[in-house]
Write a protein that holds these residues in place. Structure first.
Motif, PDB file in Angstrom:
ATOM      1  N   TRP A  16      -5.334   6.668  -9.045  1.00 51.28           N
ATOM      2  CA  TRP A  16      -5.915   7.020 -10.155  1.00 51.28           C
ATOM      3  C   TRP A  16      -5.417   8.655 -10.171  1.00 51.28           C
ATOM      4  CZ3 TRP A  16      -8.912   6.562  -5.845  1.00 51.28           C
ATOM      5  CH2 TRP A  16      -9.712   7.689  -5.600  1.00 51.28           C
ATOM      6  N   ASN A  17      -5.364   9.163 -11.460  1.00 50.93           N
ATOM      7  CA  ASN A  17      -5.153  10.354 -11.552  1.00 50.93           C
ATOM      8  C   ASN A  17      -6.207  11.150 -11.786  1.00 50.93           C
ATOM      9  OD1 ASN A  17      -6.038  10.285 -14.420  1.00 50.93           O
ATOM     10  ND2 ASN A  17      -4.143   9.575 -15.089  1.00 50.93           N
ATOM     11  N   ASP A  18      -5.761  12.815 -12.031  1.00 58.57           N
ATOM     12  CA  ASP A  18      -6.844  13.874 -12.013  1.00 58.57           C
ATOM     13  C   ASP A  18      -7.679  13.677 -13.096  1.00 58.57           C
ATOM     14  OD1 ASP A  18      -7.624  15.496 -10.180  1.00 58.57           O
ATOM     15  OD2 ASP A  18      -6.491  17.242 -10.719  1.00 58.57           O
ATOM     16  N   ARG A  19      -7.309  12.719 -14.324  1.00 50.38           N
ATOM     17  CA  ARG A  19      -8.137  12.592 -15.554  1.00 50.38           C
ATOM     18  C   ARG A  19      -9.026  11.504 -15.021  1.00 50.38           C
ATOM     19  NH1 ARG A  19      -3.224  13.632 -16.737  1.00 50.38           N
ATOM     20  NH2 ARG A  19      -2.379  11.330 -16.833  1.00 50.38           N
ATOM     21  N   GLY A  20      -9.093  10.880 -14.044  1.00 49.43           N
ATOM     22  CA  GLY A  20      -9.985   9.800 -13.746  1.00 49.43           C
ATOM     23  C   GLY A  20      -9.699   8.283 -14.310  1.00 49.43           C
ATOM     24  N   GLU A  21      -8.360   8.327 -14.669  1.00 48.18           N
ATOM     25  CA  GLU A  21      -7.503   6.867 -15.209  1.00 48.18           C
ATOM     26  C   GLU A  21      -7.071   6.443 -14.078  1.00 48.18           C
ATOM     27  OE1 GLU A  21      -5.997   9.079 -19.446  1.00 48.18           O
ATOM     28  OE2 GLU A  21      -4.791   9.001 -17.402  1.00 48.18           O
ATOM     29  N   LEU A  22      -7.694   5.074 -14.093  1.00 48.63           N
ATOM     30  CA  LEU A  22      -7.061   4.031 -12.910  1.00 48.63           C
ATOM     31  C   LEU A  22      -5.472   3.891 -13.307  1.00 48.63           C
ATOM     32  CD1 LEU A  22      -7.709   2.285 -10.659  1.00 48.63           C
ATOM     33  CD2 LEU A  22      -8.387   0.486 -12.314  1.00 48.63           C
ATOM     34  N   ILE A  23      -4.604   4.141 -12.461  1.00 44.51           N
ATOM     35  CA  ILE A  23      -3.106   3.750 -12.558  1.00 44.51           C
ATOM     36  C   ILE A  23      -3.079   2.321 -12.092  1.00 44.51           C
ATOM     37  CG2 ILE A  23      -0.951   4.524 -12.117  1.00 44.51           C
ATOM     38  CD1 ILE A  23      -1.923   7.177 -11.868  1.00 44.51           C
ATOM     39  N   ALA A  24      -3.189   1.710 -10.901  1.00 44.68           N
ATOM     40  CA  ALA A  24      -2.661   0.655 -10.220  1.00 44.68           C
ATOM     41  C   ALA A  24      -3.742   0.053  -9.345  1.00 44.68           C
ATOM     42  CB  ALA A  24      -1.499   0.664 -10.221  1.00 44.68           C
ATOM     43  N   ILE A  25      -3.778  -1.242  -9.236  1.00 45.59           N
ATOM     44  CA  ILE A  25      -4.310  -1.770  -8.081  1.00 45.59           C
ATOM     45  C   ILE A  25      -3.156  -2.424  -7.320  1.00 45.59           C
ATOM     46  CG2 ILE A  25      -6.099  -3.243  -7.173  1.00 45.59           C
ATOM     47  CD1 ILE A  25      -7.824  -2.894  -9.439  1.00 45.59           C
ATOM     48  N   TRP A  26      -2.770  -2.403  -6.187  1.00 46.00           N
ATOM     49  CA  TRP A  26      -1.603  -2.798  -5.505  1.00 46.00           C
ATOM     50  C   TRP A  26      -2.121  -3.331  -4.179  1.00 46.00           C
ATOM     51  CZ3 TRP A  26       3.247   0.268  -5.665  1.00 46.00           C
ATOM     52  CH2 TRP A  26       4.361  -0.157  -4.797  1.00 46.00           C
ATOM     53  N   ASP A  27      -2.001  -4.941  -4.151  1.00 48.53           N
ATOM     54  CA  ASP A  27      -2.299  -5.446  -3.025  1.00 48.53           C
ATOM     55  C   ASP A  27      -0.911  -5.764  -2.344  1.00 48.53           C
ATOM     56  OD1 ASP A  27      -4.842  -5.541  -3.430  1.00 48.53           O
ATOM     57  OD2 ASP A  27      -5.188  -7.681  -4.123  1.00 48.53           O
ATOM     58  N   ALA A  28      -0.984  -5.440  -0.890  1.00 52.01           N
ATOM     59  CA  ALA A  28       0.459  -5.626  -0.141  1.00 52.01           C
ATOM     60  C   ALA A  28       0.147  -6.822   0.937  1.00 52.01           C
ATOM     61  CB  ALA A  28       1.001  -4.353   0.345  1.00 52.01           C
ATOM     62  N   ASP A  29       1.185  -7.907   1.285  1.00 50.48           N
ATOM     63  CA  ASP A  29       0.817  -8.790   2.060  1.00 50.48           C
ATOM     64  C   ASP A  29       1.613  -8.185   3.317  1.00 50.48           C
ATOM     65  OD1 ASP A  29      -0.704 -10.337   0.197  1.00 50.48           O
ATOM     66  OD2 ASP A  29       1.139 -11.346  -0.282  1.00 50.48           O
ATOM     67  N   PHE A  30       1.047  -8.727   4.678  1.00 46.69           N
ATOM     68  CA  PHE A  30       1.759  -8.450   5.879  1.00 46.69           C
ATOM     69  C   PHE A  30       1.422  -9.535   6.655  1.00 46.69           C
ATOM     70  CE2 PHE A  30       0.534  -4.043   4.138  1.00 46.69           C
ATOM     71  CZ  PHE A  30       1.681  -3.305   4.459  1.00 46.69           C
ATOM     72  N   VAL A  31       2.795  -9.820   7.557  1.00 45.96           N
ATOM     73  CA  VAL A  31       2.784 -11.031   8.319  1.00 45.96           C
ATOM     74  C   VAL A  31       2.651 -10.483   9.937  1.00 45.96           C
ATOM     75  CG1 VAL A  31       3.967 -12.851   9.360  1.00 45.96           C
ATOM     76  CG2 VAL A  31       3.858 -12.609   6.833  1.00 45.96           C
ATOM     77  N   HIS A  32       1.863 -10.784  10.524  1.00 46.16           N
ATOM     78  CA  HIS A  32       1.697 -10.297  11.999  1.00 46.16           C
ATOM     79  C   HIS A  32       2.206 -11.401  12.876  1.00 46.16           C
ATOM     80  CE1 HIS A  32      -1.141  -7.040  10.612  1.00 46.16           C
ATOM     81  NE2 HIS A  32      -1.387  -7.834   9.695  1.00 46.16           N
ATOM     82  N   THR A  33       3.167 -11.055  13.650  1.00 44.56           N
ATOM     83  CA  THR A  33       3.730 -11.833  14.900  1.00 44.56           C
ATOM     84  C   THR A  33       3.608 -11.263  16.122  1.00 44.56           C
ATOM     85  OG1 THR A  33       6.121 -11.244  14.444  1.00 44.56           O
ATOM     86  CG2 THR A  33       5.039 -13.065  13.065  1.00 44.56           C
ATOM     87  N   GLU A  34       3.674 -12.186  17.205  1.00 43.20           N
ATOM     88  CA  GLU A  34       3.695 -11.922  18.638  1.00 43.20           C
ATOM     89  C   GLU A  34       4.993 -11.381  19.014  1.00 43.20           C
ATOM     90  OE1 GLU A  34       1.924 -15.004  20.895  1.00 43.20           O
ATOM     91  OE2 GLU A  34      -0.266 -14.428  20.224  1.00 43.20           O
ATOM     92  N   ARG A  35       4.999 -10.637  19.939  1.00 47.48           N
ATOM     93  CA  ARG A  35       6.301 -10.083  20.543  1.00 47.48           C
ATOM     94  C   ARG A  35       7.094 -11.199  21.133  1.00 47.48           C
ATOM     95  NH1 ARG A  35       6.465  -4.905  20.740  1.00 47.48           N
ATOM     96  NH2 ARG A  35       4.434  -3.634  20.658  1.00 47.48           N
ATOM     97  N   ASP A  36       6.543 -12.254  21.853  1.00 46.94           N
ATOM     98  CA  ASP A  36       7.384 -13.247  22.332  1.00 46.94           C
ATOM     99  C   ASP A  36       7.890 -14.134  21.468  1.00 46.94           C
ATOM    100  OD1 ASP A  36       5.120 -14.360  22.017  1.00 46.94           O
ATOM    101  OD2 ASP A  36       4.886 -15.170  23.920  1.00 46.94           O
ATOM    102  N   THR A  37       7.392 -14.149  20.207  1.00 47.79           N
ATOM    103  CA  THR A  37       7.642 -15.116  19.349  1.00 47.79           C
ATOM    104  C   THR A  37       8.962 -14.517  18.760  1.00 47.79           C
ATOM    105  OG1 THR A  37       5.377 -15.914  18.673  1.00 47.79           O
ATOM    106  CG2 THR A  37       6.995 -15.951  16.989  1.00 47.79           C
ATOM    107  N   ALA A  38       8.957 -13.216  18.335  1.00 47.20           N
ATOM    108  CA  ALA A  38       9.994 -12.456  17.820  1.00 47.20           C
ATOM    109  C   ALA A  38      11.268 -12.577  18.945  1.00 47.20           C
ATOM    110  CB  ALA A  38       9.945 -10.935  17.832  1.00 47.20           C
ATOM    111  N   ALA A  39      10.990 -12.545  20.020  1.00 45.22           N
ATOM    112  CA  ALA A  39      12.150 -12.545  21.244  1.00 45.22           C
ATOM    113  C   ALA A  39      12.660 -14.047  21.106  1.00 45.22           C
ATOM    114  CB  ALA A  39      11.544 -12.380  22.604  1.00 45.22           C
ATOM    115  N   ASN A  40      11.720 -15.172  21.065  1.00 45.93           N
ATOM    116  CA  ASN A  40      12.342 -16.584  20.999  1.00 45.93           C
ATOM    117  C   ASN A  40      12.992 -16.773  19.711  1.00 45.93           C
ATOM    118  OD1 ASN A  40      11.015 -17.131  23.191  1.00 45.93           O
ATOM    119  ND2 ASN A  40       9.042 -17.733  21.983  1.00 45.93           N
TER     120      ASN A  40
END
Length: 425
Positions: free
Chosen positions: A166-190
């Motif tokens: 939101w901004n300094d006038r109290g106006e909501l600008i955006a709602i932003w949802d971001a998706d993240f995938v979490h994986t194990e290290r040995d999975t990446a190595a494989n």
């Protein structure tokens, strides 16, 4: 974006370092609704200055005069420069929040050392960012789900991180949802071992580069010429665009405009390591380096399953939105983005961006044109795609407005009220 292993275990009892355990996922669930504040360490633009907006736009190759030309912007419906929709990603400070005893230690160490990749966005816009706006943000997780298998071939988890602006006038600008995938290290190595069958990086011929340049020369910006809802036809295709072949300089340009809080030199780098040591490891020279080097260090990128160093998912998000903002013109408003990042875009890759109008939704207060856009590389692999909704001007009804913001401003029940800033409920 990934997390990197420190030389010490920092799980805080939330499971084995670098492992996706049920215990760690349940511990991570404690983070839902817990503010993760932006400070001057972590924000790139506290205010939407003329220079900051221009630097961001130039950072992904966008010279739309509505963002960068004050004289042009002054004659538009906005009366001055506004920022590209993706500008918010690196913007805003979090207001002061009350310290609650029950929040101390919530989720600490959960999924520590597990790789994390940006996988997509779901953004709703309610106001533009105008030149001079001071920006505020609250950042927190809203969901975490365990998956038995992912495209990396092993166990994974998907988290959703929300940012409310939101901004300094109290106006909501955006709602932003971001998706993240979490994986194990040995999975990446494989996964990395399976990359032996991938063809060598393509070497571009003079004719191929001339074709790319010809596409750059044909790109156009609608600008002040209104595009009306009544004139849009479902099936209308956008002129294909190329981005690349991706070079390290493109990554540097993106960072100049969008910034990254994890990249600090010398004393500031030392101080950053004290705050988030798990994000740093020693490189091949034995020096401390951040996990952000997956974006320019080929060997380190291969350790997380990529063919080479790769771009930022948000860069492709910006490219896809640029196709639509160039097409829609100054009078239109972009109101929603839903995109998926489905593959790596590595150094040397050439991205072809295509899209079309796939629907005109007349069920709401104003017709919304649905634009479907996708990114494909030179191997014909789709690396990103999304639907972007815009409201165009109407010959009968005039100029469109943004949707009304939700009463809860995207916050979850029980979250505290800020102690400062122009937050309006």
């Amino acid at each position: 974006m990934t997390t990197a292993r420190a030389d010490r275990d920092s799980t805080g009892g939330a499971g084995e370092f670098g492992r996706l355990s049920t215990e760690g996922i349940e511990k991570f669930r404690e983070k839902i609704g817990l503010d993760w504040p932006y400070s001057r360490w972590t924000t790139w633009n506290e205010e939407a200055t003329r220079d900051g907006v221009r630097h961001y736009a130039y950072g992904f190759g966008d010279d739309n005069p509505l963002w960068v030309d004050p004289d042009h912007a002054a004659t538009s419906r906005w009366g001055g420069i506004i920022a590209p929709p993706g500008f918010l990603e690196g913007a805003g400070l979090t207001p002061r929040l009350p310290r609650r005893p029950e929040d101390k230690g919530r989720g600490k160490g959960a999924l520590s050392g597990v790789h994390m990749f940006w996988a997509g966005d779901h953004i709703r816009y309610f106001n533009p960012v105008r030149e001079g706006d001071r920006l505020w943000v609250r950042r927190f997780y809203v969901d975490v789900k365990e998956k038995e298998r992912s495209r990396f071939g092993g166990r994974s988890a998907v988290t959703v991180r929300r940012r409310v602006y939101w901004n300094d006038r109290g106006e909501l600008i955006a709602i932003w949802d971001a998706d993240f995938v979490h994986t194990e290290r040995d999975t990446a190595a494989n996964r990395n071992r399976t990359l032996q069958a991938v063809p060598d990086q393509h070497i571009y011929t003079e004719d191929e580069l001339l074709e790319v340049d010809a596409h750059y020369a044909r790109e156009s910006i609608r600008g002040a010429e209104s595009r009306y809802t009544e004139d849009v036809e479902v099936g209308e295709e956008f002129l294909p665009r190329f981005r690349g072949p991706l070079i390290t300089g493109d990554v540097i340009a993106w960072l100049q405009g969008n910034g990254r809080s994890e990249i600090f030199p010398y004393r500031l780098g030392y101080q950053n390591r004290q705050r988030m040591g798990g994000f740093y490891s020693r490189n091949e020279d034995g020096a401390w380096d951040s996990a952000m080097r997956v974006h320019w260090d080929d060997e380190y990128a291969r350790s997380v399953g990529a063919r080479r160093a790769y771009d930022y998912g948000m860069l492709r998000n910006a490219w896809m939105m640029q196709v639509v903002t160039d097409w829609m013109g100054d009078d239109a408003v972009l109101v929603r983005v839903d995109d998926r990042i489905t593959g790596f875009n590595v150094l040397g890759d050439l991205t072809r961006i295509t899209g079309s109008v796939t629907a005109v939704d007349t069920s709401g207060e104003w017709p919304e044109v649905v634009c479907t856009v996708q990114c494909t590389n030179q191997l014909n692999e789709k690396t990103a795609h999304g639907d972007i909704r815009v409201r165009l001007p109407s010959r009968e009804r005039g100029l469109p407005e943004f949707p009304e913001p939700p009463a809860d401003h995207g916050l979850l029940p029980g979250m505290p009220e800020p102690e400062n800033g122009p937050w309006v409920r």
